[in-house]
Design a protein around this motif. Structure first.
Motif: not given
Length: 141
Positions: A30-37, A46-53, A101-102, A104-108
């Motif tokens: 997992l990458g670093e999450p990004i949160v926006e109000k 938003k968060i990215a899942v990466s394959n560095d292999g 692969k990104w 994204k969710w919208i959360l309450q």
């Protein structure tokens, strides 16, 4: 059985080959999450899942017939807080070489509410990242 005078050289070259091969295995994380109000108690996560292999996380055949177990990305929040996006996502295959692969969710939610995101693999174990609902900068994997 090989001649005894070539066993040491053969063993050394085979070990080097196996170590090199192991270094190319999938390295999915997992990458670093990004949160926006967004306002009115809504947050975009938003968060990215990466394959560095070097190798993909699943073969083409496994992806096609869905026989191998996928990686699972799970958002650990109550169902009623998810406005858009899936709580559980499956990754049947992720190419290597830094492919992302990104999700994204919208959360309450209320500011500073805790959110956990888990990446699970039957073969490689799990990783959980915690974040809070507050605007962040950066991100990426």
């Amino acid at each position: 059985m090989p001649p005894t005078d070539v066993i040491a050289d053969t063993t050394t070259s085979q070990v080097k080959f196996l170590i090199d091969l192991a270094s190319k295995l999938p390295d999915v994380h997992l990458g670093e999450p990004i949160v926006e109000k967004l306002g009115n108690g809504l947050w975009e996560l938003k968060i990215a899942v990466s394959n560095d292999g070097w190798f993909p996380s699943g073969t083409a055949m496994a992806k096609r017939n869905k026989r191998a177990r996928p990686y699972v990305v799970r958002l650990e929040v109550p169902n009623e807080t998810i406005v858009s996006g899936q709580k559980v996502n499956r990754i049947w295959s992720l190419e290597g070489g830094g492919t992302r692969k990104w999700y994204k969710w919208i959360l309450q939610g209320k500011p500073n509410s805790k959110v956990n995101i888990t990446l699970y693999s039957e073969k490689f174990g799990s990783e959980t990242i915690s974040t809070t609902l507050k605007t962040t900068t950066g991100g990426g994997a």
